[in-house]
Design a protein around this motif. Structure first.
Motif, PDB file in Angstrom:
ATOM      1  N   TRP A  31      -8.981  26.982  26.051  1.00 33.68           N
ATOM      2  CA  TRP A  31      -9.921  27.137  27.161  1.00 33.68           C
ATOM      3  C   TRP A  31      -9.158  27.367  28.465  1.00 33.68           C
ATOM      4  N   MET A  44     -12.803  18.176  32.866  1.00 36.16           N
ATOM      5  CA  MET A  44     -13.445  17.108  32.105  1.00 36.16           C
ATOM      6  C   MET A  44     -14.247  16.178  33.021  1.00 36.16           C
ATOM      7  N   ASN A  77     -21.605  16.899  27.043  1.00 30.78           N
ATOM      8  CA  ASN A  77     -20.797  16.149  26.083  1.00 30.78           C
ATOM      9  C   ASN A  77     -19.971  17.031  25.143  1.00 30.78           C
ATOM     10  N   ASP A  78     -20.400  18.288  24.944  1.00 28.76           N
ATOM     11  CA  ASP A  78     -19.703  19.123  23.962  1.00 28.76           C
ATOM     12  C   ASP A  78     -18.659  20.042  24.579  1.00 28.76           C
ATOM     13  N   PHE A  79     -18.314  19.810  25.856  1.00 24.30           N
ATOM     14  CA  PHE A  79     -17.286  20.626  26.508  1.00 24.30           C
ATOM     15  C   PHE A  79     -15.902  20.048  26.219  1.00 24.30           C
ATOM     16  N   LYS A  80     -14.950  20.923  25.861  1.00 20.43           N
ATOM     17  CA  LYS A  80     -13.564  20.509  25.611  1.00 20.43           C
ATOM     18  C   LYS A  80     -12.620  21.377  26.440  1.00 20.43           C
ATOM     19  N   ALA A  81     -11.841  20.740  27.305  1.00 24.78           N
ATOM     20  CA  ALA A  81     -10.871  21.483  28.122  1.00 24.78           C
ATOM     21  C   ALA A  81      -9.573  21.635  27.329  1.00 24.78           C
ATOM     22  N   SER A  82      -9.627  22.423  26.274  1.00 19.63           N
ATOM     23  CA  SER A  82      -8.457  22.616  25.401  1.00 19.63           C
ATOM     24  C   SER A  82      -7.463  23.571  26.033  1.00 19.63           C
ATOM     25  N   GLU A  96     -18.188  15.481  32.612  1.00 18.64           N
ATOM     26  CA  GLU A  96     -18.719  14.117  32.528  1.00 18.64           C
ATOM     27  C   GLU A  96     -19.798  13.895  33.578  1.00 18.64           C
ATOM     28  N   GLN A 145      -7.289  20.795  33.632  1.00 17.26           N
ATOM     29  CA  GLN A 145      -8.034  20.291  32.477  1.00 17.26           C
ATOM     30  C   GLN A 145      -8.707  18.958  32.798  1.00 17.26           C
ATOM     31  N   THR A 146      -8.006  18.108  33.525  1.00 19.46           N
ATOM     32  CA  THR A 146      -8.562  16.809  33.911  1.00 19.46           C
ATOM     33  C   THR A 146      -9.777  16.988  34.816  1.00 19.46           C
TER      34      THR A 146
END
Length: 498
Positions: free
Chosen positions: A118, A101, A110-115, A105, A97-98
Motif C-alpha cells: 500500500w 493507521m 477496520n479492514d484497512f491495512k497500511a502494508s 482508526e 504507515q503509522t
C-alpha cells in the motif's frame, strides 16, 4: 459512417471546440464521428462534464481506490504529508504507515491495512520520492533570496511576460468595518483559528500585468444570498468548504481549469506558487508549476509585494463607501456589518481586482526579482487611500490598520491528521447555522420592473449631470432589455397590431 461513443476526454474537447471555435453541431458530428444526441448531451451537461474531468486526478486512468473510505484516508494522509513537509520536517515510510493507521482508526475503518505494498502505491499515486533532508526552516535568509533571484532569469527564459504567473491566497474578513470591537469580535485571526465571517481569495497575476478572475472560497455551497442565481454567472470563481480555507482539492481543480484555458489558447505557461501544504505538485500539459523557496515568500512572491495590499485597499474603500451611504438607514455599525452579504463581498472583490492596474502588477513582479530593478515603485491606489483617509479621520481610524488587520489570517489548514478530523466533526454540526446574512427577497422580480427602475436611474443621472453614472445606467438598461427579449417567448408580430 460508424459512430463512436464519446469518452470523457472527447466530451471535454468537444465542449472546448464549441466554445472557442464556434463549430456547428454538424461540424462536431463530423469531427468526432458520433451521433447528434451525444453532441447535444455534452453541450447541455457541460458543467457536470468539466467538473468530472477536473476531479479525475488520474487523467482518464481507470484504476483508483475502490473503497470510498480508503480514498478518504488516502486524501487526508496526502494533505497531512504536504502540511508536515511545508515545515521541512522529515517523514519516513513507517511514519506514513503509522499516520494512515491512526486515520483509519479514527474513521472506524477496520479492514484497512497500511502494508508495504500500500505504501509503494501511495508514493506512486502522489509522486513521492525519498530524498536527503538538509537544513531546516529558518527566517527569511537574504542569501537564499539573492540566489533565487539569480535563478529567475534562467527559469523564465523562453517565456513571454504574459505567460509567467504567480498565484497566492489571502484571507478576508469581508464584513470588517473600522471598529476593532466589531472586526475582532468573533474569533482571533492568528494561529489558524477560523473566523466566522471570512472568505479566502486566490489572486493570480502575470508578469505582463494581467489579473485573472479571482477564486473565492466561502463556507456554503450556495449561501442564501445566491438564491435563484446561477453561480457560474458570478464575477468570481466560487468554491466552498466548512472553514472557507484553500484545500489541495480546490487548488488542483483551479490549476486544471487554468491549464484547460491555456490549452484552448495553445499557450504554455509558468506558474509560481509558494510551498503551502495545499499547493499540489502536479504535471499538466500546458502549465509548468515551480515552487518559490521556503520561508522567503514575503520577498520573493510578486502578489505579496503590493498586489494583495492594493486589492484590499480598494475592497475596504468600496465597503466604507457603502457604509457612509447607508448611515442614515442603520441604527448602528453592527447593524450595517450584519447586512453585508457574501454577494456584496463577491461583487466588491471582483470590482477591487478590476481596479488593480497592470503597472502595479508589473512593478510587483519587478520588486520580487522577475524583471529589472529599474522603477520599483509600486503603483498603490493613491485615490482610494486618499478617499479612505478623509472618511476615516472622522471615525478616528488608522487607514493602514483598516487595510491590513486581516493580513495574518490563515488561508489553509496546518494540522495533524487526527485534530483535522475532530475539527471537521465539530463543523459538521454547525454547517449553516451561523449564517447571519439577511434573507430579504429582492424588490425587483421581473424584467419590466427592472427596466422601469433603470429608466428612473437614467433620468436621475441626467438631472445631477453625472456622465459616468448616466453611461453605466444606459448600458445596464440596454443589457436588461436585451436579456428580457431573449427570456421572453417570441410573439407573433400581428399581436402588436391587434
Amino acid at each position: 459512417m460508424p459512430r463512436t461513443a464519446l469518452t470523457l476526454s472527447d466530451k471535454v474537447k468537444l465542449i472546448e471546440l464549441k466554445e472557442t471555435q464556434k463549430l456547428s453541431t454538424k461540424e462536431l458530428i463530423t469531427r468526432f464521428k458520433c451521433g447528434k444526441t451525444q453532441v447535444y448531451d455534452a453541450i447541455k451537461n457541460k458543467e457536470k462534464i468539466m467538473d468530472d474531468w477536473v476531479n479525475s486526478k488520474n487523467s482518464g486512468k481507470s484504476k483508483r481506490v475502490k473503497n470510498p473510505l480508503f480514498e478518504q484516508i488516502d486524501q487526508k494522509l496526502y494533505e497531512w504529508f504536504n502540511s508536515v513537509r511545508s515545515k521541512n520536517l522529515p517523514i519516513s515510510g513507517p511514519i506514513l504507515q503509522t499516520e494512515a493507521m491512526k486515520l483509519a482508526e479514527k474513521m472506524n475503518v477496520n479492514d484497512f491495512k497500511a502494508s508495504n505494498g500500500w505504501l509503494e502505491k501511495f508514493k506512486k499515486r502522489h509522486d513521492i520520492v525519498w530524498k536527503q533532508v538538509s537544513g531546516e526552516a529558518n527566517d527569511v535568509n537574504q542569501e537564499t533570496v539573492e540566489e533565487w533571484k539569480q535563478k529567475i532569469s534562467r527559469l523564465i527564459a523562453g517565456y513571454e511576460a504574459k505567460d509567467v504567473y504567480n498565484a497566492d491566497e489571502t484571507g478576508l474578513f469581508f464584513k470588517g468595518i473600522p471598529t476593532k470591537s466589531l472586526v475582532m469580535k468573533s474569533e482571533s485571526c492568528s494561529g489558524g483559528k477560523k473566523a466566522k465571517d471570512r472568505l479566502t481569495v486566490l489572486m493570480c497575476g502575470s508578469m505582463a500585468g494581467e489579473i485573472r478572475k479571482p477564486l473565492v472560497i466561502g463556507k456554503s455551497k450556495k449561501p442564501r444570498c445566491f438564491k435563484n442565481m446561477d453561480i457560474s454567472s458570478l464575477p468570481v470563481i466560487w468554491k466552498f468548504n466548512k472553514k472557507a480555507w484553500m484545500t489541495t482539492e480546490i487548488m488542483e481543480q483551479w490549476l486544471r481549469y487554468f491549464n484547460a484555458d491555456m490549452r484552448s489558447q495553445n499557450r504554455n505557461v509558468l506558474m509560481f506558487l509558494d510551498n503551502a501544504a495545499c499547493h499540489p505538485k502536479i504535471e499538466l500539459s500546458n502549465m509548468k508549476i515551480l515552487m518559490l523557496p521556503p520561508n522567503t515568500t514575503s520577498i520573493t512572491q510578486p502578489m505579496d509585494q503590493g498586489v494583495i495590499y492594493t486589492f484590499k485597499s480598494y475592497y475596504r474603500k468600496f465597503l466604507l463607501q457603502s457604509l457612509l451611504c447607508k448611515m442614515d438607514n442603520c441604527s448602528s455599525a453592527h447593524q450595517f456589518a450584519k447586512s453585508i452579504s457574501v454577494l456584496d463581498a463577491v461583487n466588491w472583490i471582483a470590482l477591487a481586482c478590476n481596479n488593480v492596474k497592470a503597472e502595479c502588477v508589473r512593478n510587483c513582479f519587478r520588486k520580487a526579482g522577475f524583471l529589472s530593478n529599474e522603477g520599483t515603485n509600486i503603483d498603490l491606489p493613491e485615490n482610494a487611500l486618499k478617499e479612505m483617509n478623509e472618511e476615516c479621520v472622522t471615525a478616528n481610524v488608522d487607514v493602514e490598520d483598516f487595510i491590513t488587520f486581516d493580513s495574518k489570517l490563515e488561508t489553509h489548514q496546518t494540522y495533524d491528521s487526527v485534530t483535522f478530523l475532530e475539527d471537521e466533526e465539530k463543523e459538521e454540526e454547525n454547517d449553516d447555522n451561523d449564517d447571519s446574512e439577511t434573507n430579504d427577497e429582492p424588490k425587483i422580480k421581473d424584467f419590466k420592473t427592472a427596466i422601469s427602475y433603470l429608466e428612473d436611474l437614467q433620468k436621475f443621472s441626467a438631472m445631477i449631470s453625472n456622465s459616468n453614472l448616466l453611461e453605466l445606467t444606459t448600458k445596464a438598461r440596454e443589457c436588461a432589455e436585451h436579456a428580457a427579449l431573449k427570456h421572453k417567448k417570441q410573439s407573433n408580430i400581428k399581436n402588436y397590431f391587434s
